[in-house]
Design an enzyme around this catalytic site. Structure first.
Site, PDB file in Angstrom:
ATOM      1  N   ALA A 186       0.830  -1.205   0.000  1.00  0.00           N
ATOM      2  CA  ALA A 186       0.000   0.000   0.000  1.00  0.00           C
ATOM      3  C   ALA A 186       0.863   1.253   0.000  1.00  0.00           C
ATOM      4  O   ALA A 186       0.589   2.215  -0.735  1.00  0.00           O
ATOM      5  CB  ALA A 186      -0.935  -0.008   1.206  1.00  0.00           C
ATOM      6  N   TYR A 187       1.899   1.257   0.819  1.00  0.00           N
ATOM      7  CA  TYR A 187       2.765   2.431   0.920  1.00  0.00           C
ATOM      8  C   TYR A 187       3.473   2.690  -0.404  1.00  0.00           C
ATOM      9  O   TYR A 187       3.494   3.816  -0.903  1.00  0.00           O
ATOM     10  CB  TYR A 187       3.778   2.239   2.040  1.00  0.00           C
ATOM     11  N   CYS A 188       4.059   1.646  -0.976  1.00  0.00           N
ATOM     12  CA  CYS A 188       4.794   1.825  -2.229  1.00  0.00           C
ATOM     13  C   CYS A 188       3.860   2.252  -3.356  1.00  0.00           C
ATOM     14  O   CYS A 188       4.201   3.138  -4.152  1.00  0.00           O
ATOM     15  CB  CYS A 188       5.518   0.532  -2.599  1.00  0.00           C
TER      16      CYS A 188
END
Length: 310
Positions: free
Chosen positions: A163-165
Site C-alpha cells: 500500500a505504501y509503495c
C-alpha cells in the site's frame, strides 16, 4: 500578516521566503514538525494542518514566525477547503504548500485488512490531491510552489509494503502530471524523495525480515538514517530554489538514472529472503508503522502521520 505574491525576488535565496505563507500537512510530528521549524527559522509564516490541534499547538509553540494550527484531515476535502479559507483569512494566500501527511502499513498483502490498505492510499495519494485542490487557487494567485513529499519507495516497490509503495508511486505520478498542468499559470511543483528519515514511521521496520534484508543489502551510506531536522534543511533549501526534485539525502539524485534496475534488485533480495524463511513461519500481521495521532496505531480507521522514509 499577509502573504505577498510569488517567491522570486532579488533578495538572498533564504531571505526570499521571509514573510511568505507556507502550509504543511502532517505538521504535528516527525518530518512535518521539523520542516515547520526550518521554514519558520527562515521567516515563513506557517499554517500547520493535522489531525490533533493539541499536537499542532505544541509544534507551533516552538516556531519563531507567526503560525496558526488547523485541525484537518487530508482525506476530508470539505475540511481542507475550510482550512484553505481560514489560512487565507488569517495569514494571507499561501506561497508554499507541502503535501507531507503520510501513513505506512507493513505486512503481507493477504493479511492486511482492506480498509487499512485503503487508508494508506487515501492519506498518501488522495490526501495529496485533496490538498492541491484546496490550495491551488492561492498558489495561482501567488505564483507559488507545491511540494509533494514522496519517497524512495517510488523507486522500487518493497514486499510487505504494497500500500505504501503503491501510494507513493501514485503521489509521484500525480505531482508530475500536476506540474505540466499548472506551469503555464506560474505555479511550480516539486517532488521530495526521502530515504530513511528518523521518524516514528521507522519504528518497527526492522521487525519485518524482508524489509530488514532489503536495508541490509543496501550500500553503507544508503543504510544511514537521517535526523528529521537534517531532512527538513534539505527540503527547505529545495523550497527556496523552487526545485523540481529534492533529494534527501542529496546523493539520491544519482540514483534516478538507475531506477529501471531497482525493481529487479528488490525482487531478487526479497526472493532470497523469503526462500530462506522456514516453511510455515508466519509473518507478523499488518500494522501501521509509527505512533498514531489517534493514539491507536493498530486501528484501521488510522490517522495522518507526518513522517516519511524509504
Amino acid at each position: 500578516m499577509r502573504g505577498s505574491p510569488g517567491i522570486r525576488t532579488h533578495r538572498p535565496p533564504r531571505e526570499q521566503l521571509r514573510g511568505r505563507v507556507a502550509v504543511v500537512t502532517g505538521g504535528a510530528r516527525g518530518l512535518g514538525a521539523a520542516l515547520a521549524r526550518s521554514l519558520s527559522n527562515a521567516g515563513v509564516c506557517l499554517a500547520l494542518l493535522g489531525r490533533r490541534e493539541e499536537s499542532l499547538r505544541q509544534v507551533a509553540a516552538s516556531l519563531a514566525a507567526p503560525s496558526i494550527c488547523v485541525e484537518s484531515d487530508v482525506t476530508d476535502s470539505a475540511a481542507l477547503a475550510a482550512a484553505a479559507r481560514r489560512v487565507e483569512a488569517e495569514l494571507g494566500p499561501a506561497s508554499v504548500i507541502v503535501a507531507n501527511a503520510g501513513v505506512a502499513v507493513s505486512g503481507p498483502f493477504d493479511q492486511t485488512p482492506a480498509e487499512l490498505w485503503q487508508q494508506v492510499v487515501d492519506v498518501n495519494l488522495t490526501g495529496a490531491a485533496n490538498t492541491a485542490r484546496a490550495f491551488l487557487p492561492q498558489l495561482m494567485s501567488t505564483h507559488g510552489y507545491f511540494l509533494q513529499v514522496a519517497s524512495t519507495a517510488a523507486f522500487g516497490s518493497s514486499p510487505m509494503m504494497s500500500a505504501y509503495c503503491a501510494s507513493k508511486a501514485g503521489a509521484e505520478s500525480f505531482a508530475l502530471a500536476l506540474r505540466g498542468e499548472v506551469r503555464p499559470s506560474g505555479v511550480q511543483v516539486g517532488i521530495a524523495y526521502v530515504h530513511w528519515a528518523g521518524t516514528d514511521m521507522l519504528s518497527g521496520i526492522d521487525d519485518d525480515p524482508v524489509l530488514q534484508a532489503l536495508r541490509r543489502h543496501q550500500p553503507g551510506p544508503a543504510r544511514r538514517v537521517h535526523a528529521p531536522d537534517q531532512v527538513a534543511r534539505w527540503l527547505t533549501r529545495g523550497i527556496v530554489r523552487r526545485s523540481p526534485n529534492i533529494y534527501a539525502p542529496p546523493w539520491l539524485r544519482w540514483c534516478q538514472p538507475l531506477r529501471p534496475l531497482f525493481p529487479a534488485l528488490v525482487a531478487s533480495v526479497a526472493r532470497r529472503e523469503l526462500q530462506a524463511t522456514p516453511s510455515g513461519t508466519p509473518f507478523s500481521s499488518a500494522a501501521v508503522l509509527g505512533a498514531s495521532e489517534r493514539g491507536d496505531s493498530s486501528s484501521a480507521s488510522g490517522s495522518s502521520h507526518s513522517s516519511d522514509s524509504c
